[in-house]
Design an enzyme around this catalytic site. Structure first.
Site, mmCIF file in Angstrom:
data_model
loop_
_atom_site.group_PDB
_atom_site.id
_atom_site.type_symbol
_atom_site.label_atom_id
_atom_site.label_comp_id
_atom_site.label_asym_id
_atom_site.label_seq_id
_atom_site.Cartn_x
_atom_site.Cartn_y
_atom_site.Cartn_z
ATOM 1 N N MET A 118 0.815 -1.211 0.000
ATOM 2 C CA MET A 118 0.000 0.000 0.000
ATOM 3 C C MET A 118 0.852 1.265 0.000
ATOM 4 O O MET A 118 0.569 2.223 -0.710
ATOM 5 C CB MET A 118 -0.943 0.002 1.206
ATOM 6 C CG MET A 118 -1.870 -1.203 1.295
ATOM 7 S SD MET A 118 -3.001 -1.355 -0.099
ATOM 8 C CE MET A 118 -4.155 -0.039 0.260
ATOM 9 N N SER B 240 7.671 -1.129 7.987
ATOM 10 C CA SER B 240 6.934 -1.455 6.773
ATOM 11 C C SER B 240 7.918 -1.663 5.626
ATOM 12 O O SER B 240 8.831 -0.859 5.441
ATOM 13 C CB SER B 240 5.964 -0.331 6.409
ATOM 14 O OG SER B 240 5.440 -0.534 5.111
ATOM 15 N N GLY C 202 -0.705 -12.758 7.748
ATOM 16 C CA GLY C 202 -1.617 -13.886 7.822
ATOM 17 C C GLY C 202 -0.970 -15.140 8.371
ATOM 18 O O GLY C 202 0.063 -15.095 9.045
ATOM 19 N N GLY D 128 -0.548 -13.387 12.153
ATOM 20 C CA GLY D 128 -1.048 -14.737 11.931
ATOM 21 C C GLY D 128 -1.980 -15.272 12.989
ATOM 22 O O GLY D 128 -2.052 -16.484 13.194
ATOM 23 N N ASN E 294 7.154 -1.332 2.538
ATOM 24 C CA ASN E 294 6.562 -0.724 1.351
ATOM 25 C C ASN E 294 6.891 0.750 1.142
ATOM 26 O O ASN E 294 6.395 1.366 0.208
ATOM 27 C CB ASN E 294 5.039 -0.905 1.396
ATOM 28 C CG ASN E 294 4.647 -2.364 1.465
ATOM 29 O OD1 ASN E 294 5.195 -3.190 0.750
ATOM 30 N ND2 ASN E 294 3.718 -2.692 2.351
ATOM 31 N N THR F 15 4.620 -8.685 15.388
ATOM 32 C CA THR F 15 5.491 -8.058 14.411
ATOM 33 C C THR F 15 4.663 -7.441 13.280
ATOM 34 O O THR F 15 3.460 -7.693 13.171
ATOM 35 C CB THR F 15 6.434 -9.100 13.770
ATOM 36 O OG1 THR F 15 5.632 -10.047 13.037
ATOM 37 C CG2 THR F 15 7.277 -9.818 14.796
ATOM 38 N N TYR G 169 -5.522 -8.502 12.228
ATOM 39 C CA TYR G 169 -5.757 -7.827 10.955
ATOM 40 C C TYR G 169 -6.209 -8.874 9.931
ATOM 41 O O TYR G 169 -7.388 -9.037 9.674
ATOM 42 C CB TYR G 169 -4.514 -7.074 10.471
ATOM 43 C CG TYR G 169 -4.782 -6.188 9.270
ATOM 44 C CD1 TYR G 169 -5.450 -6.673 8.146
ATOM 45 C CD2 TYR G 169 -4.388 -4.866 9.232
ATOM 46 C CE1 TYR G 169 -5.718 -5.876 7.045
ATOM 47 C CE2 TYR G 169 -4.641 -4.052 8.133
ATOM 48 C CZ TYR G 169 -5.302 -4.572 7.040
ATOM 49 O OH TYR G 169 -5.566 -3.775 5.951
ATOM 50 N N THR G 170 -5.257 -9.621 9.389
ATOM 51 C CA THR G 170 -5.600 -10.594 8.351
ATOM 52 C C THR G 170 -6.536 -11.680 8.880
ATOM 53 O O THR G 170 -7.459 -12.113 8.180
ATOM 54 C CB THR G 170 -4.324 -11.214 7.761
ATOM 55 O OG1 THR G 170 -3.466 -10.156 7.314
ATOM 56 C CG2 THR G 170 -4.633 -12.139 6.602
#
Length: 344
Positions: A118, A179, A272, A301, A181, A250, A322-323
């Site tokens: 993102m 991050s 995840g 995860g 990204n 993490t 989150y995931t």
């Protein structure tokens, strides 16, 4: 219902478009009188035994929403109705930015994972502040980062801008230097620049507290799962030196080990189920090597109540989703809280 009906429908469509649609839908239905109360009655677990005090803050339960889901603080009230004990907004930057070009979010259904690149897309810290001014009672973490165009040498200025803007509107801060990204961001995890950044923020924290009725705000560091043992030992030293409140372990990983999905070759951070084991290893390492010197929020995860318990047993004081929230739905929050009660 979520996994049998809702998720299969949502997973037919582009993941980023689904994210925005879900936001609009939840916002819309929550405005209908009585809906918020119904959602809370289904998912919220109210029990004083779930409460815990961590870095001076009382959490009503140990399950939070990780940063990245509600970047701009648009839905924190509605999300809290699903039973979260706290919501972390962001990552926000001083100036709004578009992030990386689309397509930038990918499901790996066979692996129960997501890859995102993102790139800190957000409307800017001041936009988030305006929404947080309306907060009444939701415990909020503020995840802060630097703009893509800001050189690492000037990064501290970006973090200070975000820190100052959010100071009166969040309960704790998270410094995101992990991050994958944002170009060169992870270089800020090196011992010297990271110590300097955190010490500057902590000094600012003490300064602001002197002119405020509030206590010093807890500052946490969010770290990557890809750090070596030597780098993790450096993190322990840095936390002790700068006296920040704790660590979030993490963030996403750049590893692609053991993946099956055809999307595995996409660049970005992987989150995840494939991250479950490594994030727990990092939590356990930090907890044991530091002799439990600071609190840890465990994330990475968590797709079941057992995953959450494993992280808590490894040394985490709190956990975040989150995931797992995307794949398992809001029932996961309730399942974790009930499992925690069952362990007492």
């Amino acid at each position: 219902m979520y996994k049998l009906i809702i998720r299969p429908i949502l997973f037919w469509f582009d993941p980023e478009e689904v994210h925005y649609f879900t936001f609009s839908f939840v916002k819309f239905i929550s405005k209908i009188p009585g809906v918020s109360s119904i959602i809370r009655s289904i998912y919220e677990v109210k029990d004083s035994r779930l409460e815990r005090e961590v870095f001076g803050i009382k959490f009503k339960n140990p399950v939070g929403l990780a940063a990245g889901f509600d970047k701009d603080a648009k839905l924190y009230k509605e999300l809290s109705d699903f039973g979260f004990g706290f919501i972390e907004i962001g990552t926000v930057t001083p100036v709004g930015q578009e992030g990386n070009p689309k397509k930038r979010l990918f499901r790996l259904k066979e692996d129960q994972a997501i890859i995102n690149r993102m790139g800190f897309n957000n409307g800017g810290v001041l936009e988030a502040v305006e929404r947080l001014k309306k907060n009444s009672g939701v415990l909020i973490g503020g995840n802060i980062g630097k703009n893509k165009v800001t050189d690492n040498e000037d990064a501290v200025k970006d973090y200070i801008i975000c820190f100052d803007a959010l100071y009166n509107h969040v309960d704790y801060f998270v410094v995101n230097v992990s991050s994958p990204n944002t170009p060169n961001l992870r270089a800020l995890q090196d011992k010297e620049p990271l110590t300097a950044l955190l010490q500057t923020l902590q000094n600012r924290n003490v300064e602001k507290q002197k002119t405020s009725t509030q206590k010093v705000k807890p500052i946490l560091l969010k770290i990557a799962p890809d750090l070596t043992d030597e780098q993790l030992l450096d993190i322990i030293d840095i936390v002790k030196t700068t006296q920040i409140a704790g660590v979030i372990a993490t963030n996403t990983t750049i590893s692609r080990e053991g993946l099956q999905s055809s999307n595995q070759s996409e660049t970005g951070g992987l989150s995840g189920k494939p991250l479950t084991k490594r994030s727990t290893e990092v939590i356990r390492f930090l907890s044991e090597k530091s002799n439990k010197a600071f609190p840890i929020i465990g994330v990475g995860g968590i797709h079941s109540a057992d995953d959450a318990i494993e992280k808590l047993n490894a040394g985490a004081s709190l956990v975040q989703l989150y995931t797992g929230f995307i794949y398992e739905g809001p029932a996961l929050i309730k399942a974790i809280n009930k499992k925690v009660l069952g362990q007492l």
